[in-house]
Design a protein around this motif. Structure first.
Motif, short mmCIF file in Angstrom:
data_model
loop_
_atom_site.label_atom_id
_atom_site.label_comp_id
_atom_site.label_asym_id
_atom_site.label_seq_id
_atom_site.Cartn_x
_atom_site.Cartn_y
_atom_site.Cartn_z
N HIS A 45 0.83 -1.21 0.00
CA HIS A 45 0.00 0.00 0.00
C HIS A 45 0.87 1.26 0.00
CE1 HIS A 45 -3.08 -2.85 0.69
NE2 HIS A 45 -2.96 -2.94 2.01
N HIS A 46 0.32 2.34 -0.55
CA HIS A 46 0.94 3.66 -0.46
C HIS A 46 0.43 4.30 0.83
CE1 HIS A 46 2.41 3.27 -4.52
NE2 HIS A 46 1.19 3.00 -4.94
N VAL A 47 1.32 4.55 1.77
CA VAL A 47 0.89 4.88 3.12
C VAL A 47 1.24 6.33 3.47
CG1 VAL A 47 1.01 4.23 5.56
CG2 VAL A 47 1.27 2.48 3.78
N THR A 48 0.25 7.00 4.06
CA THR A 48 0.41 8.33 4.62
C THR A 48 0.20 8.24 6.12
OG1 THR A 48 -0.37 9.41 2.61
CG2 THR A 48 -0.44 10.70 4.65
N LEU A 49 1.16 8.71 6.90
CA LEU A 49 1.11 8.70 8.35
C LEU A 49 0.80 10.12 8.82
CD1 LEU A 49 1.74 6.97 10.95
CD2 LEU A 49 4.10 7.79 10.74
N ILE A 50 -0.15 10.26 9.74
CA ILE A 50 -0.62 11.58 10.14
C ILE A 50 -0.61 11.69 11.66
CG2 ILE A 50 -2.47 13.29 9.89
CD1 ILE A 50 -3.59 11.33 7.65
N ASP A 51 0.00 12.75 12.16
CA ASP A 51 -0.02 13.00 13.61
C ASP A 51 0.32 14.47 13.84
OD1 ASP A 51 0.32 12.96 16.48
OD2 ASP A 51 0.71 10.81 16.32
N HIS A 52 -0.27 15.03 14.90
CA HIS A 52 0.01 16.43 15.21
C HIS A 52 1.28 16.59 16.03
CE1 HIS A 52 -2.02 15.03 18.84
NE2 HIS A 52 -1.57 16.10 19.47
N THR A 53 1.88 15.47 16.47
CA THR A 53 3.15 15.55 17.18
C THR A 53 4.20 14.75 16.42
OG1 THR A 53 2.60 13.61 18.54
CG2 THR A 53 2.01 15.76 19.43
N GLU A 54 5.43 14.90 16.85
CA GLU A 54 6.55 14.18 16.24
C GLU A 54 6.37 12.68 16.44
OE1 GLU A 54 11.18 13.59 17.44
OE2 GLU A 54 10.41 15.65 17.49
N PRO A 55 6.67 11.85 15.44
CA PRO A 55 6.56 10.40 15.60
C PRO A 55 7.32 9.89 16.82
CG PRO A 55 6.88 10.92 13.30
CD PRO A 55 7.04 12.22 14.05
N GLY A 56 6.62 9.09 17.63
CA GLY A 56 7.24 8.48 18.80
C GLY A 56 7.43 9.40 19.98
N LYS A 57 6.92 10.63 19.92
CA LYS A 57 7.17 11.61 20.97
C LYS A 57 6.02 11.75 21.97
CE LYS A 57 11.11 13.97 21.14
NZ LYS A 57 11.80 14.34 22.38
N ALA A 58 4.94 11.05 21.77
CA ALA A 58 3.82 11.15 22.71
C ALA A 58 3.91 10.00 23.72
CB ALA A 58 2.49 11.17 21.95
N THR A 59 2.87 9.22 23.87
CA THR A 59 2.85 8.18 24.91
C THR A 59 3.97 7.17 24.75
OG1 THR A 59 0.45 8.46 25.07
CG2 THR A 59 1.38 6.44 25.99
N SER A 60 4.31 6.80 23.53
CA SER A 60 5.34 5.79 23.30
C SER A 60 6.70 6.22 23.83
CB SER A 60 5.44 5.48 21.81
OG SER A 60 4.22 4.99 21.30
N TYR A 61 6.93 7.51 23.91
CA TYR A 61 8.25 8.03 24.27
C TYR A 61 8.68 7.61 25.67
CZ TYR A 61 11.90 11.42 25.36
OH TYR A 61 13.08 12.02 25.73
N GLY A 62 7.74 7.59 26.62
CA GLY A 62 8.12 7.42 28.01
C GLY A 62 7.99 6.02 28.55
N ASN A 63 7.76 5.05 27.70
CA ASN A 63 7.59 3.67 28.12
C ASN A 63 8.86 3.11 28.77
OD1 ASN A 63 7.39 0.58 27.56
ND2 ASN A 63 5.36 1.36 27.06
N ALA A 64 8.69 2.07 29.58
CA ALA A 64 9.85 1.40 30.17
C ALA A 64 10.65 0.64 29.12
CB ALA A 64 9.41 0.45 31.28
#
Length: 434
Positions: A45-64
């Motif tokens: 597929h031709h994929v478009t990723l959309i987010d208002h923040t930087e990739p990986g900088k929200a909840t995923s950023y602070g995981n253990a």
């Protein structure tokens, strides 16, 4: 290594609508959305990723950063209900709801109480175990595909106790893990000191999980996923999705930055922010933001060798490339209230109780963070298609297991989209199960 500014991520060019192949949009650039975007690319597929923040900088950023495959019970069980009053009343305990959010949280807690009864809790355990069993293999495939296998480490995991009277708890845990074919063993204080010399000598015993894996660092892995996605022609739009409009079953329109963009298929993987987008397409879900906190000590990455979970203090210590990270707290509190500063003090106090030598350094540096785990009352994610619009799909709500289950969720979602046989029955993960 990954110090580019946000502008380096931003690509506001929109997908070429006339190109051949399916135009596939993924809303949400956390670890789940990144895995879904890459999996969709692998399937042509031709994929478009959309987010208002930087990739990986929200909840995923602070995981253990560790794959918690031994955590197979939902957050709500009969045992948790019995222990809840004591945990809740403990000012240094792991459970809290900000006073200003209690009224809003009551409906979620009511569903949580129902989900924590013996029969639904056991169904939850069986489902989580199936996802976790497949988690490491899916991560190995995902990282091997982008030549980043070194970002997954088989490091082992320890659950530790300070109270000598709780040796029975350790043996009960071992017995349960063996019922689910999860390798683990009892560790006495002497061997624990050999495995982790920096840990407090007051620790009594532990359970060791030798097969457990961890990521080198959650953000580092998200960056690697995003770099591979971009190198394969993926488009990233750094903007908020304001609306979702399915048009019968021929396409999906997204309202992005005051423009309407049309896609053949859309996957909503926006964590706790998925809830408001679902309401646009006629679905209401009891999804809440479970606020989690971390304190990271950037110069102490090598102080411990394994991830460590304190059974008494209810926090995880994790050795990451970013530093030693202490992660804990479970706070149903929404996304708008400020962090409660006391939580950071409690995390430091608990860390000192486990790693007293760490605090011998008078110049000890640390950073603080709070994020929003997307949590359902039954602790299960949604991996499903819209019941009316099959071109709209969902993968969100993984609570504490977003890192653990991200890669397998992506594979399962794309199988479901393509109507392929699933390795795991997904009935319990329907979006309309509530």
């Amino acid at each position: 290594m990954y110090d580019n500014p946000l502008s380096a991520f931003t690509n506001t060019s929109l997908p070429h609508q006339g190109s051949a192949g399916i135009q596939f949009a993924v809303v949400g650039a956390g670890v789940v959305g990144l895995c879904v975007a890459l999996e969709a690319q692998r399937r042509g597929h031709h994929v478009t990723l959309i987010d208002h923040t930087e990739p990986g900088k929200a909840t995923s950023y602070g995981n253990a950063g560790y794959l918690a495959t031994e955590i197979i019970d939902p957050l709500g069980t009969p045992d948790v209900l019995r222990a809840a009053p004591k945990l809740w009343l403990n000012p240094k305990g792991p459970i809290c709801t900000p006073w200003r959010y209690i009224a809003k949280a009551i409906p979620w807690y009511w569903r949580f109480l129902n989900a924590a009864q013996a029969e639904p809790a056991q169904r939850g355990t069986d489902m989580i175990h199936q996802l976790n069993q497949a988690a490491v293999g899916a991560w190995q495939r995902t990282l091997a595909d982008i030549n980043a296998s070194a970002l997954l480490i088989k490091g082992g995991h320890l659950v530790v106790w300070e109270n000598t009277q709780k040796r029975d708890e350790a043996h009960q845990l071992i017995e349960k893990m063996h019922r689910y074919d999860i390798p683990c063993e009892f560790v006495d204080a002497e061997r624990l000191a050999q495995l982790e010399p920096e840990l407090s000598l007051s620790l009594s015993h532990a359970v060791f999980f030798p097969e457990s894996h961890r990521l080198t660092d959650p953000y580092e892995v998200c960056r690697a996923l995003f770099d591979a996605f971009s190198a394969r022609g993926g488009v990233f739009i750094n903007a908020k999705v304001d609306d979702v409009h399915p048009s019968s079953n021929t396409h999906i329109d997204l309202r992005i930055a005051a423009q309407t963009q049309r896609f053949d298929k859309v996957a909503l993987c926006a964590g706790v922010w998925s809830k408001q987008l679902l309401e646009r397409v006629g679905i209401t879900v009891p999804l809440e933001a479970e606020r989690g906190y971390h304190v990271t000590f950037p110069h102490d990455a090598a102080r411990i060798h394994h991830t460590v979970l304190s059974a008494d203090r209810k926090l995880v210590l994790s050795p990451l490339n970013a530093g030693l990270r202490a992660v804990g707290m479970s706070e149903i509190g929404g996304t708008t209230l400020p962090a409660i500063k006391k939580r950071y003090r409690v995390l430091r106090e608990h860390t000192k109780g486990l790693l007293p030598k760490l605090f011998d350094n008078p110049q000890l540096e640390s950073t603080e963070w709070m994020g929003y785990r997307p949590s359902f009352p039954d602790s299960l994610p949604v991996i499903d298609l819209h019941p009316m619009y099959s071109r709209l799909s969902f993968a969100f709500g993984h609570q504490h297991l977003g890192i653990t289950q991200a890669a397998i969720s992506a594979e399962l979602l794309l199988d479901k989209i393509e109507q392929r046989p699933s390795l795991i029955p997904l009935d319990a993960l329907r979006v309309d199960r509530f």
